[in-house]
Enzyme design. Structure first.
Site, PDB file in Angstrom:
ATOM      1  N   GLU A   1       0.744  -1.292  -0.143  1.00  0.00           N
ATOM      2  CA  GLU A   1      -0.242   0.107   0.027  1.00  0.00           C
ATOM      3  C   GLU A   1       0.916   1.237  -0.069  1.00  0.00           C
ATOM      4  O   GLU A   1       0.698   2.217   0.868  1.00  0.00           O
ATOM      5  CB  GLU A   1      -1.014  -0.026   1.162  1.00  0.00           C
ATOM      6  CG  GLU A   1      -1.793  -1.392   0.890  1.00  0.00           C
ATOM      7  CD  GLU A   1      -2.726  -1.606   2.067  1.00  0.00           C
ATOM      8  OE1 GLU A   1      -2.995  -0.655   3.022  1.00  0.00           O
ATOM      9  OE2 GLU A   1      -3.267  -2.683   2.207  1.00  0.00           O
TER      10      GLU A   1
ATOM     11  N   HIS B   1     -17.975  -9.977   5.782  1.00  0.00           N
ATOM     12  CA  HIS B   1     -16.654  -9.379   5.962  1.00  0.00           C
ATOM     13  C   HIS B   1     -16.182 -10.461   7.027  1.00  0.00           C
ATOM     14  O   HIS B   1     -16.604 -10.626   8.086  1.00  0.00           O
ATOM     15  CB  HIS B   1     -16.688  -8.014   6.355  1.00  0.00           C
ATOM     16  CG  HIS B   1     -15.483  -7.285   6.688  1.00  0.00           C
ATOM     17  ND1 HIS B   1     -15.076  -6.713   7.777  1.00  0.00           N
ATOM     18  CD2 HIS B   1     -14.352  -7.358   5.862  1.00  0.00           C
ATOM     19  CE1 HIS B   1     -13.758  -6.193   7.582  1.00  0.00           C
ATOM     20  NE2 HIS B   1     -13.160  -6.474   6.445  1.00  0.00           N
ATOM     21  N   HIS B   2     -14.853 -10.842   6.675  1.00  0.00           N
ATOM     22  CA  HIS B   2     -13.941 -11.390   7.693  1.00  0.00           C
ATOM     23  C   HIS B   2     -12.775 -10.697   7.825  1.00  0.00           C
ATOM     24  O   HIS B   2     -11.637 -10.920   7.005  1.00  0.00           O
ATOM     25  CB  HIS B   2     -13.804 -12.712   7.162  1.00  0.00           C
ATOM     26  CG  HIS B   2     -14.963 -13.739   7.012  1.00  0.00           C
ATOM     27  ND1 HIS B   2     -14.921 -14.914   6.420  1.00  0.00           N
ATOM     28  CD2 HIS B   2     -16.104 -13.590   7.618  1.00  0.00           C
ATOM     29  CE1 HIS B   2     -16.142 -15.377   6.551  1.00  0.00           C
ATOM     30  NE2 HIS B   2     -16.923 -14.817   7.398  1.00  0.00           N
TER      31      HIS B   2
ATOM     32  N   GLU C   1      -9.204   4.410   0.661  1.00  0.00           N
ATOM     33  CA  GLU C   1      -9.223   4.602   2.191  1.00  0.00           C
ATOM     34  C   GLU C   1      -8.279   5.396   2.521  1.00  0.00           C
ATOM     35  O   GLU C   1      -8.352   6.161   3.373  1.00  0.00           O
ATOM     36  CB  GLU C   1      -9.153   3.187   2.775  1.00  0.00           C
ATOM     37  CG  GLU C   1      -7.834   2.298   2.443  1.00  0.00           C
ATOM     38  CD  GLU C   1      -7.946   0.768   3.026  1.00  0.00           C
ATOM     39  OE1 GLU C   1      -8.887   0.450   3.436  1.00  0.00           O
ATOM     40  OE2 GLU C   1      -6.676   0.495   3.071  1.00  0.00           O
TER      41      GLU C   1
HETATM   42  C1  NOJ Z   1      -8.628  -2.474   5.722  1.00  0.00           C
HETATM   43  C2  NOJ Z   1      -9.303  -2.701   4.427  1.00  0.00           C
HETATM   44  O1  NOJ Z   1      -8.679  -2.132   3.389  1.00  0.00           O
HETATM   45  C3  NOJ Z   1     -10.726  -1.730   4.734  1.00  0.00           C
HETATM   46  O2  NOJ Z   1     -11.473  -1.637   3.638  1.00  0.00           O
HETATM   47  C4  NOJ Z   1     -11.355  -2.250   5.883  1.00  0.00           C
HETATM   48  O3  NOJ Z   1     -12.286  -1.661   6.266  1.00  0.00           O
HETATM   49  C5  NOJ Z   1     -10.429  -2.317   7.278  1.00  0.00           C
HETATM   50  N1  NOJ Z   1      -9.046  -3.058   6.757  1.00  0.00           N
HETATM   51  C6  NOJ Z   1     -10.961  -2.978   8.293  1.00  0.00           C
HETATM   52  O4  NOJ Z   1     -11.150  -4.515   8.087  1.00  0.00           O
HETATM   53 CA    CA Z   2      -6.194  -1.815   3.262  1.00  0.00          CA
END
Ligand code: NOJ
Ligand code: CA
Length: 705
Positions: A191, A394-395, A499
């Site tokens: 990243e 979601h995991h 994000e």
């Molecule tokens: C990082 C992920 O890229 C993001 O999309 C997610 O919301 C968080 N981790 C929490 O799992």
């Molecule tokens: Ca991430």
């Protein structure tokens, strides 16, 4: 694409039939003389030789030429082992076989429906002439748009268990180049923002690594079919020279294998233009065909989710007054999805384990089956089904692999029971901090891209497939085209995504998304999560942070950054506030018949047109970096003799990502395949267009552009 070819493989096996020079043989039947093979169109040539230049006789080596010019100078091949002597420097060629292959195959979903897999292959078997007399085969597949080669270790008495400590594969580029790369083995995994430097300033880089030579040749190094092996990182080992550096296990061994085994394909995509890299399907071609049979249950589509609010800090994953994954809040998202035609709602923070410092505690409290009391899964599944909206699971594992694997069956069963067809997995942990409990019960720490994780991800993908569940992995191992074999592996993150624009310091500057298509995206689909509409609404504590695009560029990302699943990541109220531009997100599709790159320069701009797989629409997305740009493009991809309505979402005259990102013009007009089309991109801007065959009424109403 040559439509004369049918969906049938045309194979020929023989002594380099039509594929290069014929093989000479010595009196004992072994091949002698130069071994070489050309691509079907004669563009690329690979030669196998040794005993020249830096390469001592008896050490296998290869070189690559394009149209007669060297691209890769003689570069070494080979291995070192922990439990056995290194492959001796006295190898000789004992067999060489050539064959040709030509097939058109169909992707169940993708950026291009039909793909031609056309190559000439040369498989060269080397044997040690003394000592253990071990065998190693190197198979080269030579395409017009690149090459792939892999090692094969056949079953043999003196090489059974192989503990690989070093792969000696070299890439000796003939000249320096401008390279686009991210560092490897650094804490933040993949990243990072991309570096643009001379190739010789690249020390350790994740692949795909892409470069542009002084002559304008575009080369990308990556790998295909990383199944049970460690990722290959490129480590500088000399001037213009890089060696494969396999990501190690915690005990220092790089790969633990048992013969017979094959390595992933080492790939070089080579094109005259930057766009030629995007429309090269070499990585997919080198993967095995679909192993899952009927995959009609894999559903491309668009989704919204309980997500951005948590990244903004207005909601939380954990319990409490701001808990986002409540039954009431998720119903609000389902209603929004149903009203606007989204097929999925992602819900993060639905399961126990988020309270406290889950990151520092290594996910030791995550439960993948038990929901928070304020989240009613059966009721939400029912509510969604009534509205034709599926929940997306979601995991988040925090890299705690044994904890997740112990619960995997139950966790996926739960998803299947409630009609969930896709799960986003997550591996938030610093590089090298993946937890593995070994045979003795001791916790070991592994990399995200080592052999352990290659195995883990495939295990999850296969178990998910049994339940008709697709996987979108975040903090994943890099993509190497395994979606061809396992089409339920629909997307992953594996790069710096949207994000970061919520968190800032820095986010994703304008240049980032005009490097991704030529680097990360060559590996496969990315869950970038475009579509922020409130561009200044980022985390409160980082007030200087914001999304560094214009609104029009957020729309164009849907076309350029390919994924079969695309999120509209912003909050419902932010879309409701801007219904006009939101219409593009509602209209754009995520499954394509065909992809064309109309113009491109790495790090500067890219314009892509894609035809919808169903129906006659085309969509266009154009992105620029921090510089404004004007382009005239041809619309010759449109059906000739047909008129189209163009719905254009472009930066307005005052638009600039810094000062006026919202200035946008939405206009409609008539075009056809002979139209010249002007693109105007603001600094940090973009343009999105939908082309639809015009109705009679539109023909009367709209002006020609
Ligand atoms: C990082 C992920 O890229 C993001 O999309 C997610 O919301 C968080 N981790 C929490 O799992
Ligand atoms: Ca991430």
């Amino acid at each position: 694409m040559d439509r004369r070819f049918v969906l049938v493989g045309l194979c020929a096996t023989g002594a380099l039939a039509g594929a290069g020079q014929a093989l000479a043989q010595t009196s004992d039947g072994k091949p002698s003389g130069p071994l070489e093979i050309s691509s079907p169109g004669g563009i690329l040539q690979v030669r196998i030789r040794s005993g020249e230049g830096n390469i001592q006789k008896g050490i296998p080596a290869y070189e690559v030429r394009r149209l007669g010019n060297p691209v890769i100078a003689l570069s070494r091949l080979g291995f070192r082992f922990a439990d056995a002597p290194d492959l001796a420097p006295d190898m000789e060629v004992v067999e060489a076989r050539a064959r040709s292959f030509d097939q058109i195959w169909e992707q169940p979903w993708g950026e291009q429906r039909l793909i031609r897999n056309h190559y000439n292959e040369l498989a060269v078997t080397f044997a040690e002439t003394s000592g253990l007399k071990r065998l190693m085969r190197v198979v080269f597949r030579v395409y017009d748009d690149g090459i792939g080669f892999r090692y094969e270790f056949p079953e043999q008495p003196n090489l059974v268990n192989a503990l690989i400590t070093e792969e000696l594969t070299e890439f000796r580029f003939v000249e320096d180049a401008e390279a686009f790369w991210i560092p490897a083995r650094h804490s933040n995994r993949y990243e990072y923002l991309y570096n643009t430097t001379p190739l010789n300033e690249m020390f350790m880089a994740h692949t795909p690594v892409t470069m542009r030579t002084g002559d304008g040749l575009h080369i990308s190094v990556h790998e295909a079919a990383l199944v049970d092996y460690a990722s290959m990182v490129l480590r500088r080992s000399g001037a213009n020279t890089f060696q494969a550096d396999l990501t190690p296990w915690s005990d220092g061994i790089r790969v633990k294998a048992r013969a017979p085994f094959v390595t992933p394909w080492r790939t070089l995509q080579i094109a005259d233009s930057a766009g030629g890299l995007i429309t090269s399907y070499l990585i997919l071609n080198l993967n095995e065909p679909n192993a899952l049979g009927d995959v009609s249950w894999v559903e491309p589509g668009k989704y919204v989710g309980v997500w951005w609010e948590m990244h903004l800090g207005t909601g939380t994953w954990g319990s409490g007054p701001k808990h986002s994954a409540t039954t009431a809040n998720v119903k609000r998202y389902i209603d929004f999805a149903a009203e606007h035609g989204f097929s999925g709602v992602l819900v993060e923070g639905w399961n126990l384990g988020w309270d406290g410092d889950w990151y520092r505690d290594g996910g030791s409290a995550f439960d993948f089956v038990k929901a928070y009391p304020d989240f009613d899964l059966p009721e939400l599944a029912r509510y969604g089904a009534e509205r034709k909206v599926r929940l997306i699971g979601h995991h988040e594992t925090a890299g705690n692999i044994s904890r997740y694997e112990n619960q995997l069956d139950a966790a996926l069963d739960l998803m299947e029971t409630h009609g969930v067809r896709a799960v986003k997995t997550g591996y938030v942990a610093d590089a090298g901090q993946i937890q593995r409990i070994d045979e003795k019960g001791i916790t070991r720490h592994e990399f995200h891209d080592g052999q352990f994780m290659a195995r883990h991800h495939l295990h999850v993908v296969k178990e998910a497939a049994k339940r008709k569940v697709s996987i979108n992995a975040h903090e994943p191992i890099k993509d190497t085209g395994l979606r061809r074999t396992y089409p339920n592996w629909v997307a992953r993150e594996g790069a710096r995504g949207q994000e970061y624009n919520a968190w800032g310091n820095p986010g994703c500057p304008p240049e980032h998304t005009v490097i991704l298509p030529f680097t990360r995206m060559l590996a496969g689909p990315m869950d970038y999560t475009p579509g922020v509409f409130d561009l200044f609404n980022t985390r409160r504590e980082n007030r200087d942070t914001r999304v560094e695009t214009t609104l029009a560029k957020e729309l164009a990302l849907y076309v350029v950054i390919y994924s079969p699943i695309q999120m509209a990541c912003d909050l419902p109220e932010h879309y409701e506030a801007r219904p006009e531009p939101f219409r593009f997100i509602k209209d754009v599709v995520t499954d394509w018949e065909e992809t064309r790159v109309l113009n491109a320069r790495i790090g500067d701009y890219v314009t892509i047109a894609r035809k919808a797989r169903r129906g006659d629409d085309w969509f266009l997305g154009s992105l620029t970096d921090e510089n404004g740009r004007l382009f005239d493009i041809d619309l010759d991809f449109l059906d000739s003799g047909r008129n189209y309505k163009a719905q254009i979402y472009r930066d307005g005259p005052k638009a600039d990502w810094r000062s006026d990102p919202y200035d946008m013009e939405i206009i409609e007009g008539l075009v056809n395949s002979r139209s010249k089309f002007a693109l105007r991109l603001a600094p940090g801007g973009g343009q999105a267009v939908r082309f639809t065959p015009a109705t009679k009424a539109e023909m009367r109403r709209l002006k020609r552009i």
